[in-house]
Structures are given as C-alpha cells and as structure tokens.
Design an enzyme around this catalytic site. Structure first.
Site, PDB file in Angstrom:
ATOM      1  CG  ASP A  36      -0.402   0.182   2.518  1.00 49.87           C
ATOM      2  OD1 ASP A  36       0.797  -0.139   2.693  1.00 49.87           O
ATOM      3  OD2 ASP A  36      -1.116   0.639   3.429  1.00 49.87           O
ATOM      4  CB  SER A  67      -7.421   4.022  27.451  1.00 52.72           C
ATOM      5  OG  SER A  67      -7.454   2.687  26.987  1.00 52.72           O
ATOM      6  CG  LEU A 127      -5.111  -8.128  14.945  1.00 52.95           C
ATOM      7  CD1 LEU A 127      -6.000  -8.858  15.946  1.00 52.95           C
ATOM      8  CD2 LEU A 127      -5.201  -8.818  13.582  1.00 52.95           C
ATOM      9  CB  SER A 130      -2.435   2.819  16.255  1.00 52.83           C
ATOM     10  OG  SER A 130      -2.020   2.399  14.990  1.00 52.83           O
ATOM     11  CD  GLU A 162      -0.709   5.211  12.777  1.00 56.41           C
ATOM     12  OE1 GLU A 162       0.472   5.020  13.119  1.00 56.41           O
ATOM     13  OE2 GLU A 162      -1.686   4.783  13.428  1.00 56.41           O
ATOM     14  CG  ASP A 174      -3.288  -0.475   8.925  1.00 52.19           C
ATOM     15  OD1 ASP A 174      -3.361  -1.387   8.077  1.00 52.19           O
ATOM     16  OD2 ASP A 174      -2.294  -0.276   9.637  1.00 52.19           O
TER      17      ASP A 174
END
Ligand code: GLA
Length: 395
Positions: A36, A67, A127, A130, A162, A174
C-alpha cells in the site's frame, strides 16, 4: 464488550453520564502486504473486534480521556488550544492527533469533551489498534459536533496522524479498511488511485482464524520505515531505466527484465516482493470470485513465503505459526497479516477441522517458542460508526 463497565467507568471518572457511543473495528489483511506504499493493491477487511469511545461534550475547552486498556496512564487532560504531541500522553496522542487534524481541516470543534476508550483488539498485535482509535475518534468528533465528513477525507487524516503526528511512515490500508469496512466483505484497494471495490467473502464451510504470536512488535516501526526506504531506493534506480511511477505498476515480466538495474541484492528482493505481491493480490481476488478457494489459499501461502524470504518481515514466531498451520488437515492457506515483525497471522481452515487445527498449532507453538499463541475465529464486521446507547444498555 462489557458495556456496563464502560458506562460505570465514565460516571466514576467524570461524575456525569455519557450520552454518545462510537465504535471502530480492527482489520485483517487477506492478502496484499506491504503493497500500500508501493502503489499496489491490498485486500483487507474490518473485523468485529475494535475500539469503543464513550463520550460527552463539555461546555468549556477541556478534553479529558481515559482508556480502560491503559489504566496506569490515568486520565489524560489537555485543552483545545494545545493539541501538540506530548510523549507522556502516550496512547492519547493518537486521538489527540486526530482532533488536531480535523480541527485544522476547518471542521467546527467548538468545545472540549470527556471520553472513555475501551478496545478488545490486542495492542501491538498487528490488527491496527492504532488506526482503530484514530477512526473511532474521527466518527466521534463528527457525531458530537454534528457535521458530516467525507469518509475518505477522514481516512486520509487518520493516515496523517500516523505519518506526521506519531512518526510512522505507514500506508493508507489500515485507516481505509477501518473507515470503509462492510460486514461480510473484503475491500480491494488500489493504493495509487484509491479506487476500491467490495468483494463478498463467502468461504462456505471454512473459517478465517486469527493466530496471535503474542510477540509484541518491538522495533517494528523503525524496521517498517526501513522497508519503505528500501522500496523507494529500488524505485529510483528502476526509474533511471524505465518510466514508472510506482512498483505497483509493474508486471512480474517487466520486473524480471529490469531488475538488474537495482544494484543491491537485498533491495532487489524487497522490490520483487512488492511487485509479485501486488500481482498475487489481483489473482487472489479472481480466485475468490470464481469460488476457487484452493488457488486463493495457495496464493496466501506464497505471500507468506515472499514476506519471509524476500521482504524479511516475519521472524521465528510468525513462521512457526504459519508453517505449522500449513501441515494441518483442512488448511486452505495461511500467512502473516499486517506489518509483521511479530503480531498476527491468519489461516483459512475447514470448519470441521477448526478444533483440531487450533489444538495442534497451539501445542507445536508452545513447544517450539516456549509460550502460548492465541487462536480464534475472525468475523468480518462493519466499519467505524455510532452505536445507539439505548441498544447497548439492555445488553
Ligand atoms: C501496517 C501499515 C499499513 C501496511 C501494512 C503492511 O499495517 O500501517 O499501511 O503497510 O503494515 O501491509
């Protein structure tokens, strides 16, 4: 997800009731790895595991975040007029970056907010936890401040977080899979044009399993950036000889004819992976459309071999899982998924054989690596969205 804990933590931390709930999934990539950022295709899908954000708008400009996945960090506080990166804000830099870039893009964010996050995607397992927290923050801001954002623009801002806020030079896969995902579908994404197409994932009597090495992805970000620059160097050398914009444009034959201009043998192997993996992804989609699961599985296996030998992003843990998976009855195909360097692999397995498969792979992994792998079935769920609070309070 234990919604009661989410709701009661909000009340305990912020002394008020929350009034809005949002969700963004994690993702697996079926095939098309490390393509990508090379102008190639990838084929990810969003999964039902993900990140919840329970929120309430405030009347002042304070932003408070907590969190349930990082209780030791406590409540992170900042204000709307200082959305800069702070190392000590740890995980909260991801949502903070998202708020910053949405605000900078001109959307009306005119007050602070209180938010509790809780995710059931394991952290640093490849997975995309983030991207999931970025995208849940995106839909949350959109919902709380009552505007509509083009989803692709939100995806691009997630990538910008990112790249420019956190400092990982990742591609767009992602955030794309998480922002655009659809229950039951994979998405073929052309990373050069951002054209995409949904493809139904109908595996009849087979399941997709996620196999977590439980090896945390140390040094993953720097090695990821290193692979990116190796591919860039290969492209620059090829561009001296032929007219191309990206490795993703080349067929295998074109690459074989031109590869001698890439001087360094390692860099040549990196480029080979990018070219061949891109073509494999297109073949895999064809196989899936034709109901040819056997070919689809073989392409998954070849993808892993290429990531292991040419791209060198697997490592002993992922290789042990995948190579053990290949030997099991009922296996269609298995490969690492995501960036690699630890994290997760996926396997497509005949439903009847799933229990035996899990047992055998776990015990070999335990024997050879010395700790346990976690293996479970993946379900393909929807992309980022608001969840009605009255739907969950009765669960
Ligand atoms: C990470 C990145 C993605 C992609 C994959 C490898 O998940 O965030 O952009 O490059 O690695 O395919």
């Amino acid at each position: 997800m234990n919604y009661q804990i989410l709701l009661s933590t909000f009340k305990e931390k912020f002394e008020q009731e929350a009034n809005r709930l949002f969700f963004a999934p994690g993702r697996i990539n079926l095939i098309g790895e490390h393509t990508d950022y090379n102008g190639g295709n990838c084929f990810p899908c969003s999964i039902t595991l993900g990140t919840y954000g329970l929120a309430r708008k405030r009347t002042d400009d304070l932003i408070r975040m907590y969190s349930l996945n990082f209780p030791d960090i406590g409540i992170v506080e900042f204000t709307l007029d200082d959305l800069s990166y702070h190392k000590e804000h740890d995980w909260a830099n991801y949502p903070k970056g998202m708020i910053r870039f949405i605000k900078e893009a001109g959307y009306p964010i005119d007050s602070g907010m209180d938010v509790i996050y809780c995710g059931d995607i394991p952290n640093r397992a490849g997975l995309s936890s983030s991207a999931s927290i970025e995208m849940v923050t995106g839909v949350m801001i959109e919902g709380l401040f009552e505007f509509t954002m083009n989803r692709l623009d939100m995806v691009k801002l997630g990538k910008k977080v990112e790249n420019d806020f956190i400092g990982v030079n990742s591609g767009i896969m992602d955030q794309f899979a998480i922002g655009m995902g659809k229950k039951g579908f994979g998405i073929l994404l052309d990373s050069l044009t951002l054209e995409y197409a949904y493809a139904p994932i109908d595996l009849s009597n087979h399941s997709i399993l996620i196999m977590n090495t439980n090896k945390s992805r140390e040094l993953a970000d720097s090695k990821y950036n290193e692979r990116r620059s190796e591919c860039k160097s290969a492209l620059l050398q090829l561009q001296d000889a032929i007219i191309i914009q990206s490795l993703g444009e080349m067929t295998e034959e074109e690459f074989e004819a031109a590869k001698h201009v890439i001087k360094d043998e390692t860099v040549r192997r990196r480029a080979k992976h990018a070219v061949y993996e891109n073509r494999r992804t297109l073949s895999a989609l064809d196989a899936l459309k034709n109901g040819d699961l056997k070919t689809f599985g073989e392409l998954m296996n070849q993808s892993h071999i290429s990531l292991r030998d040419d791209y060198e992003v697997t490592g002993i843990e992922l290789d042990t899982l995948v190579e053990t998976a290949w030997k099991q009855k009922g296996l269609i195909g298995a490969r690492m998924t995501g960036a690699g360097f630890g994290g997760c692999a996926i396997a497509v397995v005949e439903k009847e054989e799933v229990d035996n498969f899990i047992h055998a792979v776990r015990s070999t992994y335990q024997q050879q690596i010395g700790y346990q792998a976690t293996i479970y079935a993946a379900s393909i769920g929807d992309g980022a969205k608001e969840v009605a609070l009255d739907e969950i309070s009765i669960k």
